[in-house]
Scaffold this motif. Structure first.
Motif, PDB file in Angstrom:
ATOM      1  N   HIS A 178     -34.769  46.177 -17.653  1.00  0.00           N
ATOM      2  CA  HIS A 178     -33.353  46.008 -17.978  1.00  0.00           C
ATOM      3  C   HIS A 178     -32.913  46.873 -19.155  1.00  0.00           C
ATOM      4  O   HIS A 178     -31.814  46.679 -19.691  1.00  0.00           O
ATOM      5  N   LEU A 179     -33.751  47.825 -19.544  1.00  0.00           N
ATOM      6  CA  LEU A 179     -33.379  48.694 -20.655  1.00  0.00           C
ATOM      7  C   LEU A 179     -32.141  49.527 -20.328  1.00  0.00           C
ATOM      8  O   LEU A 179     -31.268  49.733 -21.177  1.00  0.00           O
ATOM      9  N   ALA A 180     -32.061  50.010 -19.099  1.00  0.00           N
ATOM     10  CA  ALA A 180     -30.890  50.810 -18.710  1.00  0.00           C
ATOM     11  C   ALA A 180     -29.609  49.978 -18.799  1.00  0.00           C
ATOM     12  O   ALA A 180     -28.554  50.490 -19.179  1.00  0.00           O
ATOM     13  N   ASP A 181     -29.720  48.677 -18.472  1.00  0.00           N
ATOM     14  CA  ASP A 181     -28.556  47.800 -18.565  1.00  0.00           C
ATOM     15  C   ASP A 181     -28.049  47.688 -19.999  1.00  0.00           C
ATOM     16  O   ASP A 181     -26.861  47.441 -20.234  1.00  0.00           O
ATOM     17  N   SER A 182     -28.965  47.847 -20.959  1.00  0.00           N
ATOM     18  CA  SER A 182     -28.591  47.758 -22.370  1.00  0.00           C
ATOM     19  C   SER A 182     -28.132  49.096 -22.934  1.00  0.00           C
ATOM     20  O   SER A 182     -27.782  49.183 -24.108  1.00  0.00           O
ATOM     21  N   GLY A 183     -28.151  50.137 -22.097  1.00  0.00           N
ATOM     22  CA  GLY A 183     -27.648  51.429 -22.525  1.00  0.00           C
ATOM     23  C   GLY A 183     -28.703  52.471 -22.841  1.00  0.00           C
ATOM     24  O   GLY A 183     -28.371  53.605 -23.192  1.00  0.00           O
ATOM     25  N   PHE A 184     -29.987  52.103 -22.709  1.00  0.00           N
ATOM     26  CA  PHE A 184     -31.037  53.090 -22.956  1.00  0.00           C
ATOM     27  C   PHE A 184     -31.139  54.047 -21.775  1.00  0.00           C
ATOM     28  O   PHE A 184     -30.918  53.674 -20.629  1.00  0.00           O
ATOM     29  N   ARG A 185     -31.499  55.285 -22.091  1.00  0.00           N
ATOM     30  CA  ARG A 185     -31.608  56.309 -21.057  1.00  0.00           C
ATOM     31  C   ARG A 185     -33.038  56.781 -20.844  1.00  0.00           C
ATOM     32  O   ARG A 185     -33.338  57.401 -19.825  1.00  0.00           O
ATOM     33  N   ARG A 186     -33.905  56.501 -21.812  1.00  0.00           N
ATOM     34  CA  ARG A 186     -35.260  57.043 -21.741  1.00  0.00           C
ATOM     35  C   ARG A 186     -36.258  56.055 -22.336  1.00  0.00           C
ATOM     36  O   ARG A 186     -35.976  55.367 -23.318  1.00  0.00           O
ATOM     37  N   LEU A 187     -37.442  55.988 -21.717  1.00  0.00           N
ATOM     38  CA  LEU A 187     -38.530  55.161 -22.216  1.00  0.00           C
ATOM     39  C   LEU A 187     -39.753  56.041 -22.456  1.00  0.00           C
ATOM     40  O   LEU A 187     -40.188  56.774 -21.566  1.00  0.00           O
ATOM     41  N   VAL A 188     -40.299  55.959 -23.655  1.00  0.00           N
ATOM     42  CA  VAL A 188     -41.521  56.670 -24.021  1.00  0.00           C
ATOM     43  C   VAL A 188     -42.648  55.652 -24.141  1.00  0.00           C
ATOM     44  O   VAL A 188     -42.502  54.636 -24.835  1.00  0.00           O
ATOM     45  N   MET A 189     -43.753  55.915 -23.450  1.00  0.00           N
ATOM     46  CA  MET A 189     -44.908  55.020 -23.515  1.00  0.00           C
ATOM     47  C   MET A 189     -46.140  55.786 -23.989  1.00  0.00           C
ATOM     48  O   MET A 189     -46.356  56.936 -23.609  1.00  0.00           O
ATOM     49  N   PHE A 190     -46.941  55.125 -24.812  1.00  0.00           N
ATOM     50  CA  PHE A 190     -48.240  55.648 -25.222  1.00  0.00           C
ATOM     51  C   PHE A 190     -49.145  54.451 -25.447  1.00  0.00           C
ATOM     52  O   PHE A 190     -48.703  53.297 -25.395  1.00  0.00           O
ATOM     53  N   SER A 191     -50.419  54.701 -25.706  1.00  0.00           N
ATOM     54  CA  SER A 191     -51.350  53.601 -25.929  1.00  0.00           C
ATOM     55  C   SER A 191     -52.172  53.811 -27.193  1.00  0.00           C
ATOM     56  O   SER A 191     -52.659  54.910 -27.456  1.00  0.00           O
ATOM     57  N   GLY A 192     -52.325  52.735 -27.967  1.00  0.00           N
ATOM     58  CA  GLY A 192     -53.235  52.738 -29.097  1.00  0.00           C
ATOM     59  C   GLY A 192     -54.655  52.441 -28.674  1.00  0.00           C
ATOM     60  O   GLY A 192     -55.574  52.456 -29.501  1.00  0.00           O
TER      61      GLY A 192
END
Length: 242
Positions: free
Chosen positions: A92-106
């Motif tokens: 639902h990030l797009a619904d909140s206005g976000f356009r991009r998601l960056v993922m990485f792992s520790g």
């Protein structure tokens, strides 16, 4: 942040979200099980600050760690569960206005799973743009370079080694049992070796749960590791059109 504060940040241009993945798993006799989660928390904030216009999502603290289950206290999600949790976090990030998601792992052990589900997740999250940092071997290279200045490059093994121990000394020195530092299994850690560890279990190679050697760890190495990996992630995101 409050909901209103997030809405205002998005309205002000914060259209990227960072989702850090981690693990709750053994890290030898000297580091807490929270090592990877503490690491991911810090990296996410550093990445967001360097990228700008970016907010940090809560770290997915438990990851894919079946190869550590022979050690007490380790928790592990199935690969399918980790994929589903990532999808649900981002749905639902797009619904909140976000356009991009960056993922990485520790946690380096999450990377094979992330590479496998990247295409499926990207399709499900559209129109949200997904960028998954792929560089587990690049992280190990950055750690080796950080240890090089102290002449301890060989002590980097990828798990509870000089790099991770130094990172924890930089973040939470009170959590490092400095009287319990001991060498572990020495190997050229790369993605091929990681595949063997995941298949056969870490305890097969290292009875004390360490890959590499934590002896010689210090805060300066930890800070260098954090800075180098932050730059790796940021540069990768920017290369993808950030």
């Amino acid at each position: 942040m409050t909901s209103a504060e997030i809405a205002a940040a998005v309205e002000g241009g914060a259209r990227t979200a960072v989702l850090p993945l981690a693990a709750i798993e053994q890290h030898g006799p000297h580091l807490p099980l929270s090592m990877d989660a503490d690491h991911a928390d810090e990296l996410a904030v550093r990445v967001a600050r360097k990228l700008g216009g970016t907010l940090v999502l809560p770290t997915i603290r438990v990851g894919y760690s079946p190869h550590h289950l022979a050690f007490p206290g380790t928790l592990s999600l199935r690969a399918s569960t980790l994929e589903a949790v990532c999808e649900d976090y981002a749905a639902h990030l797009a619904d909140s206005g976000f356009r991009r998601l960056v993922m990485f792992s520790g946690h380096i052990g999450n990377y094979p799973v992330m590479r496998e589900f990247e295409g499926r997740l990207a399709a499900k999250l559209a129109p949200l743009s997904l960028i998954i940092f792929p560089g587990s071997e690049a992280i190990l290279g950055a750690w080796r370079d950080a240890a090089e200045s102290s002449g301890l490059r060989a002590n980097v093994g990828g798990h509870a080694d000089i790099a991770e121990t130094s990172i924890m000394l930089a973040l939470h020195p009170d959590r490092v049992r400095t009287d319990r530092l001991t060498p572990g299994y020495q190997s050229d850690t790369d993605d091929a070796f990681l595949d063997r560890v995941i298949t056969e279990g870490l305890k097969t190679f290292s009875p004390n749960g360490i890959l590499g050697n934590p002896i010689g760890a210090d805060t300066a190495i930890g800070k260098a590791c954090l800075e180098s990996v932050t730059d790796l992630i940021v540069d990768y995101v920017r290369s993808r059109g950030a």
